[in-house]
Scaffold this motif. Structure first.
Motif, mmCIF file in Angstrom:
data_model
loop_
_atom_site.group_PDB
_atom_site.id
_atom_site.type_symbol
_atom_site.label_atom_id
_atom_site.label_comp_id
_atom_site.label_asym_id
_atom_site.label_seq_id
_atom_site.Cartn_x
_atom_site.Cartn_y
_atom_site.Cartn_z
ATOM 1 N N ASP A 80 10.968 -2.161 0.904
ATOM 2 C CA ASP A 80 11.842 -1.493 1.896
ATOM 3 C C ASP A 80 13.173 -2.434 1.887
ATOM 4 N N PHE A 81 13.123 -3.451 1.330
ATOM 5 C CA PHE A 81 14.441 -4.159 1.235
ATOM 6 C C PHE A 81 14.888 -4.444 -0.142
ATOM 7 N N ALA A 82 13.958 -4.283 -1.161
ATOM 8 C CA ALA A 82 14.409 -4.269 -2.686
ATOM 9 C C ALA A 82 14.860 -2.903 -2.960
ATOM 10 N N GLY A 83 14.262 -1.866 -2.289
ATOM 11 C CA GLY A 83 14.636 -0.374 -2.569
ATOM 12 C C GLY A 83 13.369 0.103 -3.251
ATOM 13 N N LEU A 84 13.121 1.185 -3.095
ATOM 14 C CA LEU A 84 11.897 2.092 -3.515
ATOM 15 C C LEU A 84 12.413 2.847 -4.811
ATOM 16 N N LEU A 131 14.037 -10.529 1.087
ATOM 17 C CA LEU A 131 15.146 -10.606 1.902
ATOM 18 C C LEU A 131 16.423 -11.601 1.243
ATOM 19 N N LEU A 132 15.994 -12.260 0.220
ATOM 20 C CA LEU A 132 17.071 -13.058 -0.270
ATOM 21 C C LEU A 132 18.296 -12.460 -0.616
ATOM 22 N N ARG A 133 18.112 -11.432 -1.187
ATOM 23 C CA ARG A 133 19.219 -10.649 -1.831
ATOM 24 C C ARG A 133 20.080 -10.160 -0.544
ATOM 25 N N LEU A 134 19.347 -9.408 0.426
ATOM 26 C CA LEU A 134 20.024 -8.845 1.513
ATOM 27 C C LEU A 134 20.667 -9.628 2.258
ATOM 28 N N VAL A 135 20.366 -10.982 2.480
ATOM 29 C CA VAL A 135 21.196 -11.841 3.348
ATOM 30 C C VAL A 135 22.296 -12.565 2.776
ATOM 31 N N GLY A 164 2.576 -16.463 12.430
ATOM 32 C CA GLY A 164 3.732 -17.140 11.954
ATOM 33 C C GLY A 164 3.777 -17.706 10.540
ATOM 34 N N TRP A 165 4.739 -17.783 9.813
ATOM 35 C CA TRP A 165 4.749 -18.389 8.531
ATOM 36 C C TRP A 165 6.021 -19.382 8.795
ATOM 37 N N GLU A 166 5.902 -20.459 7.750
ATOM 38 C CA GLU A 166 7.177 -21.318 7.590
ATOM 39 C C GLU A 166 8.165 -20.382 6.788
ATOM 40 N N LEU A 167 9.398 -20.525 7.475
ATOM 41 C CA LEU A 167 10.689 -19.896 6.460
ATOM 42 C C LEU A 167 10.581 -20.632 5.243
ATOM 43 N N SER A 168 10.958 -19.774 4.126
ATOM 44 C CA SER A 168 10.904 -20.459 2.923
ATOM 45 C C SER A 168 12.352 -21.108 2.696
ATOM 46 N N ALA A 169 12.403 -22.197 1.742
ATOM 47 C CA ALA A 169 13.445 -22.689 1.792
ATOM 48 C C ALA A 169 14.719 -22.058 1.438
ATOM 49 N N PRO A 170 14.594 -21.155 0.140
ATOM 50 C CA PRO A 170 15.384 -20.409 -0.236
ATOM 51 C C PRO A 170 16.083 -19.643 0.601
ATOM 52 N N ARG A 174 20.131 -19.752 3.713
ATOM 53 C CA ARG A 174 21.095 -18.834 3.405
ATOM 54 C C ARG A 174 21.583 -18.673 5.079
ATOM 55 N N PHE A 175 21.201 -19.261 5.994
ATOM 56 C CA PHE A 175 21.460 -19.014 7.537
ATOM 57 C C PHE A 175 22.018 -20.195 8.076
ATOM 58 N N VAL A 176 22.861 -20.013 9.166
ATOM 59 C CA VAL A 176 23.250 -20.828 10.088
ATOM 60 C C VAL A 176 22.354 -20.862 11.223
#
Length: 407
Positions: A80-84, A131-135, A164-170, A174-176
């Motif tokens: 859904d984020f990388a594209g179909l 989500l990495l590329r989207l953000v 819940g999951w821990e947020l991945s480091a990469p 990318r966020f504030v």
């Protein structure tokens, strides 16, 4: 009374309950959020469930006249984020394009918007990777989101998140990261029908170039003397999901300092943003570096002790006095030594006496034999003697306490 009439009345009552207004009101969290949004940086709001993160984003979108698009990250697939993939007539020649979801198409058509990625901490690792590329690049499939789209996400701490999951480091880097908490007065007034108004920071056009130079000096000045802070990924998995220093996050911190400077934001707001970008420790070091950039030049202070404007804050005043003494140590002369004593007397008259004790002791040790003792030393001698007496008394008390424990 017919049922449809009752439903109509229920709708009228709901409309009255939702009829709220806004007012200008100082809100540090909201100001920090709007500043980061203006700087076009992805923001992640951390807070317990029900704290008002979603409501804040809804009100922000309305105030900024941005269409709000909410995407619950945890209920989507990576595609859904990388594209179909869509197979065309001749995939061997034309390739297989990645079709974006409908919400991304709507954002592109609108040319602007606020993309709200909710429940980010419940998104599994595969979705976080998508989500990495989207953000970072603002790309969804083969589509690139327009510059008018801003990205804000929200997450609950793992302990209070559903599965819940821990947020991945990469992704985290990318966020504030802004820790969102409720303000009692804001909630009470909001429930009464009046919420604080979210407005973009008012940038001063005459300060833009200076703000960029100021931000670059602050960040580069710190990293030149603290090279280990350039990239410092935490070893603990839980801390990797928050703010930590990297070249990417330092670039974000630089941008935020520039925006805060051009907007005249408070130090409290800047602290909130910087610590949410590179972490508490590095962020506090950067703030200390920023504070010292605004200190007067010790040579200027020595040249005009009577007209010197010493900082009010104790730590900054101490830094100025220490810098003045070090300037005399670097280029000792009778005139500069005398001038430094005048500076210390001025500090004694306008601030806390204990701040001059160490600089006065150090300056006295720089005296050369042919230099006469200036009259100013007599005014400082009492303060130094009192401080040393207090230190000796404290040492005696500690010795007695230690002896009592050892029995």
């Amino acid at each position: 009374m017919p049922e449809n009439t009752q439903l109509s009345l229920a709708d009228d009552l709901l409309a009255l309950l939702s009829d709220t207004t806004t007012e200008p009101r100082a809100d540090m969290q909201l100001e920090a959020l709007t500043l980061a949004v203006a700087a076009d940086l992805p923001v992640l709001l951390w807070g317990e469930p029900g704290i008002g993160k979603t409501a804040a984003l809804t009100q922000l979108a309305e105030s900024l006249d941005l269409p709000l698009t909410t995407v619950i990250a945890s209920v989507h697939e990576p595609s859904d984020f990388a594209g179909l993939p869509v197979v065309g007539d001749d995939p061997a020649v034309q390739g297989v394009p990645m079709a974006p979801p409908d919400w991304a198409v709507r954002l592109v058509r609108a040319g602007k918007g606020l993309l709200f990625l909710d429940e980010l901490s419940t998104a599994p690792p595969a979705v976080q990777a998508a989500l990495l590329r989207l953000v970072l690049e603002r790309r969804v499939g083969a589509l690139r989101l327009p510059p008018g789209v801003r990205i804000v996400a929200a997450a609950n701490p793992r302990a209070s998140a559903a599965d819940g999951w821990e947020l991945s480091a990469p992704l985290a880097n990318r966020f504030v990261h802004l820790q969102w908490a409720h303000d009692h007065e804001v909630v009470v007034r909001g429930l009464g029908g009046v919420w604080p108004r979210a407005t973009l920071p008012r940038l001063d056009p005459e300060r833009l170039a200076g703000a960029v130079e100021y931000a670059r000096r602050a960040v580069c000045g710190l990293l030149e003397v603290r090279p280990k802070l350039v990239h410092q990924m935490p070893s603990a998995e839980t801390r990797r999901g928050g703010a930590w220093p990297s070249p990417r996050s330092w670039d974000m911190a630089l941008r935020l300092i520039a925006f805060a400077s051009a907007a005249g934001s408070s130090r409290e707001v800047l602290s909130f943003l910087v610590r949410g970008t590179v972490g508490d420790g590095p962020g506090l070091e950067l703030l200390a570096c920023v504070d010292r950039m605004d200190l007067p030049d010790p040579e200027s202070v020595l040249a005009d002790p009577a007209g010197a404007e010493l900082p009010v804050r104790g730590d900054l005043r101490q830094a100025v006095l220490d810098a003045v003494v070090e300037a005399v140590r670097a280029r000792p002369s009778r005139a500069r030594w005398d001038s430094a004593w005048s500076v210390l007397v001025r500090a004694l008259e306008t601030g806390a006496p204990d701040l001059v004790v160490v600089p006065a002791s150090t300056l006295a040790s720089l005296r050369q034999e042919e230099w006469e003792v200036p009259a100013e030393i007599e005014r400082l001698a009492g303060v130094v003697a009192l401080s040393r007496g207090a230190d000796r008394a404290a040492a005696v008390v500690r010795e007695k306490e230690t002896a009592g424990v050892g029995r």
